[in-house]
Structure formats: C-alpha cells, structure tokens
Scaffold this motif. Sequence first.
Motif, PDB file in Angstrom:
ATOM      1  N   SER B  38      30.688  36.594  43.757  1.00 48.52           N
ATOM      2  CA  SER B  38      30.015  37.036  44.987  1.00 48.52           C
ATOM      3  C   SER B  38      30.237  38.520  45.249  1.00 48.52           C
ATOM      4  O   SER B  38      29.309  39.247  45.635  1.00 48.52           O
ATOM      5  CB  SER B  38      30.526  36.231  46.185  1.00 48.52           C
ATOM      6  N   VAL B  39      31.462  38.976  45.034  1.00 50.52           N
ATOM      7  CA  VAL B  39      31.757  40.394  45.245  1.00 50.52           C
ATOM      8  C   VAL B  39      30.965  41.252  44.254  1.00 50.52           C
ATOM      9  O   VAL B  39      30.416  42.300  44.609  1.00 50.52           O
ATOM     10  CB  VAL B  39      33.277  40.659  45.131  1.00 50.52           C
ATOM     11  N   ASN B  40      30.891  40.779  43.035  1.00 50.89           N
ATOM     12  CA  ASN B  40      30.102  41.460  42.020  1.00 50.89           C
ATOM     13  C   ASN B  40      28.644  41.633  42.441  1.00 50.89           C
ATOM     14  O   ASN B  40      28.074  42.719  42.312  1.00 50.89           O
ATOM     15  CB  ASN B  40      30.126  40.623  40.751  1.00 50.89           C
ATOM     16  N   ALA B  41      28.056  40.547  42.933  1.00 55.25           N
ATOM     17  CA  ALA B  41      26.663  40.614  43.395  1.00 55.25           C
ATOM     18  C   ALA B  41      26.553  41.600  44.546  1.00 55.25           C
ATOM     19  O   ALA B  41      25.655  42.455  44.569  1.00 55.25           O
ATOM     20  CB  ALA B  41      26.179  39.232  43.814  1.00 55.25           C
ATOM     21  N   ALA B  42      27.483  41.512  45.495  1.00 56.25           N
ATOM     22  CA  ALA B  42      27.434  42.411  46.656  1.00 56.25           C
ATOM     23  C   ALA B  42      27.615  43.863  46.229  1.00 56.25           C
ATOM     24  O   ALA B  42      26.940  44.763  46.747  1.00 56.25           O
ATOM     25  CB  ALA B  42      28.495  42.005  47.682  1.00 56.25           C
ATOM     26  N   LEU B  43      28.496  44.110  45.266  1.00 61.86           N
ATOM     27  CA  LEU B  43      28.703  45.483  44.803  1.00 61.86           C
ATOM     28  C   LEU B  43      27.443  46.054  44.148  1.00 61.86           C
ATOM     29  O   LEU B  43      27.260  47.267  44.102  1.00 61.86           O
ATOM     30  CB  LEU B  43      29.898  45.567  43.846  1.00 61.86           C
ATOM     31  N   GLY B  44      26.575  45.164  43.650  1.00 65.89           N
ATOM     32  CA  GLY B  44      25.282  45.609  43.136  1.00 65.89           C
ATOM     33  C   GLY B  44      24.498  46.394  44.186  1.00 65.89           C
ATOM     34  O   GLY B  44      23.681  47.252  43.855  1.00 65.89           O
ATOM     35  N   GLN B  45      24.782  46.120  45.450  1.00 66.95           N
ATOM     36  CA  GLN B  45      24.111  46.814  46.552  1.00 66.95           C
ATOM     37  C   GLN B  45      24.639  48.232  46.760  1.00 66.95           C
ATOM     38  O   GLN B  45      24.114  48.972  47.584  1.00 66.95           O
ATOM     39  CB  GLN B  45      24.273  46.007  47.850  1.00 66.95           C
TER      40      GLN B  45
END
Lengths: 311, 311
Positions: B38-45
């Motif tokens: 989830s953090v990985n996906a959010a860091l994509g932002q």
Amino acid sequence: SVAYNSGERSENEDDVEITTPKEIYMVSDGTGWTAEHSVNAALGQFEHCLIDRGCSVNTHLFSGIDDVERLMEIIKQAAKEGAMLIYTLADFYLAESAKKACELWGVPSTDILSPITEAIASHIGVSPSGLPRGAPGRKIPLGEEYFSRIEAIEFTIKQDDGALPQNLYKADIVLVGVSRTGKTPLSIYLAQKGYKVANVPIVMGVDLPKTLFHIDPEKIFGLTINPVVLQTIRRSRAKSLGFSSDMKGTYSEMDHVRKELGIAARIYAHNPVWPVIEVTGKAIEETAAVVLRLYHDKKQKCLMPRISKRY
Amino acid sequence: SVAYNSGERSENEDDVEITTPKEIYMVSDGTGWTAEHSVNAALGQFEHCLIDRGCSVNTHLFSGIDDVERLMEIIKQAAKEGAMLIYTLADFYLAESAKKACELWGVPSTDILSPITEAIASHIGVSPSGLPRGAPGRKIPLGEEYFSRIEAIEFTIKQDDGALPQNLYKADIVLVGVSRTGKTPLSIYLAQKGYKVANVPIVMGVDLPKTLFHIDPEKIFGLTINPVVLQTIRRSRAKSLGFSSDMKGTYSEMDHVRKELGIAARIYAHNPVWPVIEVTGKAIEETAAVVLRLYHDKKQKCLMPRISKRY
Ligand SMILES: Nc1ncnc2c1ncn2[C@@H]1O[C@H](COP(=O)(O)O)[C@@H](O)[C@H]1O
Ligand SMILES: Nc1ncnc2c1ncn2[C@@H]1O[C@H](COP(=O)(O)O)[C@@H](O)[C@H]1O
Ligand SMILES: [Mg+2]
Ligand SMILES: [Mg+2]
C-alpha cells in the motif's frame, strides 16, 4: 457501532448454502492488486466464517477504470447487487465522484488509497500528483531496480532444485531443505522481491554440493517441517505426480520422512551459522518474511530488526 | 487542509542531498507485505519528487510485531527519528495502543487495516476475529488453493523459454514474444497468482513449436514492444551477460530488432485470435493485469469485465 451476527453455522448443517454470498467490488485505475491484497488481508479477519462456515463472500476486481462513465456504471451495478465498493483512484475528481455516487446510491464504500496518500503528503510536505499509474506521459523508467529484479527471477529459475551448484556464490540467499518444504515457491517469492535465490535439496543418499560449504555461510538458511505435515504434503504430491505405489512408499512413508528430516537436522547442527526456519503451518509469504527479517538483521546488526528501503 | 511544498529542485542542482529524507515506519503483526504494498502504491503519487528529485523517503518495515512492548519501542524510536507510522494490527487492543501512543508522542499515524476490516464487517454482518495471521491456534489449512498455486509455480518454471512444448496443452496461459519482452517475469508473476503459464520465444530463424498451433488458441497471448525500447533493454542485457561484440551485434542491432518484431507481427496477424499486448513502458504487474482481464473476459463473456473470486 455495528451489530454483527455471530457468524455461526445454523442448526441445519446439511444446508448447502446457509446465507447468500455478500459481494465486494474492488475498483482501481491501475492494476487493482493493491485493493486485492488489502481486501485479502482484511478477509483473513473473517476466516472463522467464510466459505462454508456460515457466510461467504464474492470479490469482483475491476482494473484500469480511469473514466467517470465506467466508474458510474460499476457503482450502479454494485447498487443493484447490494455490493460494497473498495477503491483506489489516484485522480481526486474520480475518487470524489466515487464517494458521492456511493452515498447517493446507498453503496457502502471505502477509499483505501487517499488516507495513506494524504498522510504521506502531509508528512513529507509535498502534494500528490493525482495521476494514476497508467496516465499518459507517466513513463515507467526502466531503472536499475527493474532490471535487477528481472535478473533475480531469471537467476532463481536457473538455480532451482540444486541446479548449477557452481553458481551458489552468486546467490544472495541459499535455501536448504528436504523435498516439499516449499523451497521452490519460497525462492520465487523472494526473487520477485529482487533477491537472487538458489535452493539446494537434502535427499537421503545424495551428497550436498561441495560449493555449499565454500560460500558465505551467512546467506544460507535451513528449512524444517513437522514430519506428519510433511508426510501429508508428500502424499498429495505423489498422487498428483502419479508416482507408482513403490516410489510413493519410499518418498512419503513415515519412516523415510523421519530419517530424511533427521539427516537435515544433523546437517543443520553441523552448520550452526545457518538459521533453521520452521515452515509448518506457514504460508509462503510468512516464511519469506522470516527469512528476510533474519537476512537484513545479519547485514545491519542493529538493535531494532527492520527492512529499510530508499525511495 | 495541509500546505505542501512544490517539491521542485532547488536552484543549486549540484547539491547531493537537497532535503534530509523523511522516514516512514511500517509495522505489522504479520508479514508487513500489505503495508509495504500500500505504501508503495501511495508513494507512486510522489514520483515527481522522490529520490533525487527534491525529496526522498526511507521506509522501514517492522514485521511480526504482536506485543505491546515491542510496539511501544518502535513508536518511541519513530518519535525520535521524526518518522510517521503506517500499521496493520489485527488485535483491537494493539491497534488502539498504537493510535494512542502515536498521539501522545506526536507521531503521525495511519491504520490501514481497520477501515477495510470494519467496512467489510458491517457489510457482511460478522465481527472480525481480531487474531493476527500468526496467532497460535490459527492453523493455515493446506488447502487445495495452496497446492495448486505451488503446482502452478513449478509448472511455469519448467515451461520457461519454450521448454517442453509437448506440455503446452496443460498451460492455462501461453505467452508468445521475442526475447526481452518480459515473458519470463510475467509468467512467474501470473504463476504466483495460481495460473499455469508457458512462454514461447519468437526467434528469427527458429520455427515455433507445432503444438502451439494445436492447443486452444483462446489461451495464447502475443507480446509486442517498441523497437527502440527493446533495443535499449537488449543492449543492457547483452552487457550484463557479457556477450561478445559480435553476438551483441545481431542481438541488439536495430535492423535485427526490427526484423524480429516484424516476424512477430506477421505471426500475430496470422493468428488473429491471440490478443496482442503492448508492453512498452508497462511494469510486469501492469501487463499481468491486462492479460488476466482479457483471460477472464474470454471465459465470462460478460458485459462488465471483472475478475471474480469466492471466499
Ligand atoms: N507507480 C505509480 N505511480 C502512480 N500511481 C501509482 C503507482 N503505483 C500505483 N499507483 C496508484 O495506486 C493505486 C493502486 O494501484 P494498483 O495496485 O495498480 O491498483 C492506483 O490508484 C494507482 O494509480
Ligand atoms: N490469513 C489471515 N488471517 C488473519 N489475519 C490476516 C491474514 N492475512 C493477513 N492478516 C492480517 O492482515 C494484516 C496484514 O498482513 P501482512 O500483509 O501479513 O502484514 C495483519 O494485521 C495480519 O495479521
Ligand atoms: Mg522444488
Ligand atoms: Mg525469458
């Protein structure tokens, strides 16, 4: 604030369907794997009741949803089916539209991207792009990490099941264990995370490759498992491979299983630097977590065991 | 409600470190992979600003945290380092303790399990167990799905790179494409999800296996890629394999690359049932999402493309 059922089975245990399944819609502008992963973890909290234990759940994954028209169609369909919606939508307008439409049409909904994104944004003091991963212009840089992950996967495939022992020194992690301790799926799981993994089987009557004792022992991990569980796994394996009853005998016979595990235990005792990991009852990703925790602790020798990364 | 930096680089482009990295602590009573994902996906932002683009972030994963003492130690350390905390803790008391301690010590925190769990609980009308995945007594049933996933991984490894064409009929999915279109990592990614995958390379001057044209064409997918990008990938591959400059010539020369892609295009044109998937600029998991969407659509022939599962 919510009243729940106990989730227990009804008196009549013969009922094929005790309740109609509940529907969960998952929507993402990307792959949907984040939503799927999170929902999976959350459903672990309802294991006592899922499938044939009183309640059952159907999930439906809608990926690549990056326009409001398809989003609205899906939410309308969710309303019809009495489904709830769990979504990850990077675009602020789209996320807001999902929320409003769900309220309007009485669909319970949870945004699982925005809370993390907003928390990170305020922590690092930078605003989120609002661009979904597939947005035009967002080029995925084929960076070093991308190539090294692919290399790790290709290396790991080639090193499966004791192949190419002359290359063990190139591995980041070497797994040792008897047949059916999950070496192969564990190797692949770790490879996906970027580690080059080799696995070496312990087989009664077969010597371990000499190179195993010449490489850095700090990267070697032994796997062990309860003999009764191992026998069950081997039996199902022998059946699926269509072993003759003769071969099945030696392979999954309790006496043989215990002897082979005994050999493994002696090898581990002779190599006390190798951590021995109990895999009984663990899912592959759980064993992977244990291996990587130990692997990183050995490297860092720090007080508070952790796996750190830079972004 | 938060004021953000623009995240732009400072005037002085020569600065090695523009800002000190921000720390993100991730804590789980389980593996931590859900938090990491989830953090990985959010860091994509925040890709526009990460690493050397103005801000950088360090993540620290703490897995297997299922007692309040270690939890408090970690939160204290987070407070010292000025880190934020993102956590998944199944036990209500532990999750509540994390929240309170973070408030007390000024650590920004986000619970990413409870919101989904609570939403599902109220949707299905069953209360969550509050038991973390590793809880004693929680036995992971080595169910059918577990074994079939492992079988898929082992099958896929054996079928890599056109091996054992006589087994193509056993595959769920067959991937076809020239070298370096990502067939191997894509196959492995899909195998982890439980699909038996075979991949068959298209190589100039080498015939495709005859069996490819005798199996169900509905399960075959062609991969294609932009020639310039392919050449870049092949060059880096040739370098890492230490190809002689002669071999490198044929393999990554633009003329050769274009010819081989031309052959692939003609094969695809002769087999219009095979969907052709453009992999340029896509991460492996993105291509996987496209393949699986098409795969499930073909099976369901339903109006609203989705991937459904029963729990
Ligand atoms: N590298 C990335 N860049 C931008 N957004 C991303 C990235 N990876 C994931 N996301 C977003 O995170 C959410 C979850 O992604 P996915 O797991 O692909 O469904 C989606 O809203 C994506 O658009
Ligand atoms: N099969 C499961 N049963 C119970 N809880 C689970 C299961 N899988 C994941 N969880 C919980 O979901 C959260 C995320 O898990 P993990 O990805 O292992 O960190 C943790 O709090 C786990 O305890
Ligand atoms: Mg194996
Ligand atoms: Mg390959």
